[in-house]
Design an enzyme around this catalytic site. Sequence first.
Site, PDB file in Angstrom:
ATOM      1  CG  ASP A 181      -2.144   0.799   1.117  1.00  0.00           C
ATOM      2  OD1 ASP A 181      -2.420   1.320   0.025  1.00  0.00           O
ATOM      3  OD2 ASP A 181      -2.848   0.955   2.141  1.00  0.00           O
ATOM      4  CG  HIS A 182      -1.177   5.018   0.683  1.00  0.00           C
ATOM      5  ND1 HIS A 182      -1.525   6.097  -0.097  1.00  0.00           N
ATOM      6  CD2 HIS A 182      -2.336   4.393   0.989  1.00  0.00           C
ATOM      7  CE1 HIS A 182      -2.834   6.121  -0.257  1.00  0.00           C
ATOM      8  NE2 HIS A 182      -3.346   5.099   0.389  1.00  0.00           N
TER       9      HIS A 182
ATOM     10  CD  GLU B 184      -3.433   8.563  -3.412  1.00  0.00           C
ATOM     11  OE1 GLU B 184      -4.252   9.335  -2.887  1.00  0.00           O
ATOM     12  OE2 GLU B 184      -2.892   7.628  -2.799  1.00  0.00           O
TER      13      GLU B 184
ATOM     14  CD  GLU C  59      -3.450   4.328   4.726  1.00  0.00           C
ATOM     15  OE1 GLU C  59      -3.224   3.146   4.493  1.00  0.00           O
ATOM     16  OE2 GLU C  59      -4.483   4.713   5.293  1.00  0.00           O
TER      17      GLU C  59
ATOM     18  CG  HIS D 122      -6.573   7.435   3.551  1.00  0.00           C
ATOM     19  ND1 HIS D 122      -5.572   8.218   3.036  1.00  0.00           N
ATOM     20  CD2 HIS D 122      -6.728   6.413   2.680  1.00  0.00           C
ATOM     21  CE1 HIS D 122      -5.127   7.686   1.914  1.00  0.00           C
ATOM     22  NE2 HIS D 122      -5.824   6.593   1.675  1.00  0.00           N
ATOM     23  N   GLY D 123      -9.751   6.754   6.589  1.00  0.00           N
ATOM     24  CA  GLY D 123     -10.392   6.688   7.897  1.00  0.00           C
ATOM     25  C   GLY D 123     -11.904   6.633   7.750  1.00  0.00           C
TER      26      GLY D 123
ATOM     27  CG  HIS E 288      -6.697   4.876  -2.225  1.00  0.00           C
ATOM     28  ND1 HIS E 288      -5.635   4.496  -1.432  1.00  0.00           N
ATOM     29  CD2 HIS E 288      -6.395   4.449  -3.478  1.00  0.00           C
ATOM     30  CE1 HIS E 288      -4.728   3.885  -2.168  1.00  0.00           C
ATOM     31  NE2 HIS E 288      -5.167   3.844  -3.422  1.00  0.00           N
TER      32      HIS E 288
ATOM     33  CB  SER F 240     -13.366   2.472   6.119  1.00  0.00           C
ATOM     34  OG  SER F 240     -12.472   1.390   6.030  1.00  0.00           O
TER      35      SER F 240
ATOM     36  CG  ASN G 281      -6.851   0.458  -0.907  1.00  0.00           C
ATOM     37  OD1 ASN G 281      -6.990  -0.346  -1.827  1.00  0.00           O
ATOM     38  ND2 ASN G 281      -5.802   1.234  -0.797  1.00  0.00           N
TER      39      ASN G 281
ATOM     40  CG  ASP H 222      -5.909  -0.236   7.490  1.00  0.00           C
ATOM     41  OD1 ASP H 222      -5.999  -1.241   8.217  1.00  0.00           O
ATOM     42  OD2 ASP H 222      -4.935   0.541   7.541  1.00  0.00           O
TER      43      ASP H 222
END
Length: 340
Positions: free
Chosen positions: A95-96, A161, A169, A212-213, A249, A252, A271, A273
């Site tokens: 990943d990243h 990306e 992240e 993200h998150g 990306h 979630s 993705n 996580d």
Amino acid sequence: MPIATPEVYTEMLDRAKAGKFAYPAINVTSTQTLHAALRGFAEAESDGIIQISTGGAEFLGGQYSKDMVSGAVALAEFAHIVAKKYPVNIALHTDHCPKDKLDGYVRPLLAVSKERVDAGQNPLFQSHMWDGSAENLKDNLEIGQELLARAAAAKIILEVEITPTGGEEDGVTHEINDELYTTVDDAIRTAEALGLGEKGRYLLAASFGNVHGVYKPGNVVLRPELLKDLQEGVAAKFGQASPFDFVFHGGSGSTDEEIATALENGVVKMNLDTDTQYAFTRPVVDHMFRNYDGVLKVDGEVGNKKVYDPRSWGKAAEKGMAERVQQACVSLRSAGTKLK
């Protein structure tokens, strides 16, 4: 089944694109979370992608030395052995990886796989990610060209990306603002620099408001319909229909409607996580609260070995995360699609 060969991975992605479904890409940080992801894919009868971030690799390398490469290689080698026991195809991905970590992570891992391929073996990983979103697009794509050539030589797919994803992240942070949307011009410049498959296959993490998150509804405006504009804009210039294999990306917390629109417009990988981290940890918290006097030697007592044995709560953690992976397969329409 074993870890996917380059040919099988290509077939997986082609089938996802044609069938308008995507594979969950699950971040793992241990052999236990690896088994949870494998179990979730197997129970969903879905092939899938398992990935290791730079922070995850550092954690896997142990807190004494915190070596990312040895951590990633060790888990990948472990995965090549245990994945044979699960009736699904799994691709391994990193990943990243931002610019300042390329020399300590992706480039050495590309060298490991190139050595294996030169010896007549399959690569250790099936894809790697270059996260140049903190760079200007010109520099981002120049590095992308170098990495794509090295990846193609090692029979590996590169993920790039090109514009920022919001949130944080593994230490890479971007503000949540109007810049989180890739333009058609960005996509055309990407196609000009990296080609459309003739220089090596790549996955494109375009930005359509991703963060993200986990975020509450209304805090982030996702525009997955933007992906259609990118596909059509590049297709009009280069004459290749639906040219990109997109990555979603910050998956979630996304709604079913947002996911469905993304799938219709070429997303083949999403993705996860944050959600799977919680699904793994929540049963452990429950176990500790319910067995407080047993997991601790309270007031000079001896506790209860059966409940502080890591296997007792570890099994519950694996089950919880596997169930969340299954749920992701259903949401992304990959459930029941495994290659025979």
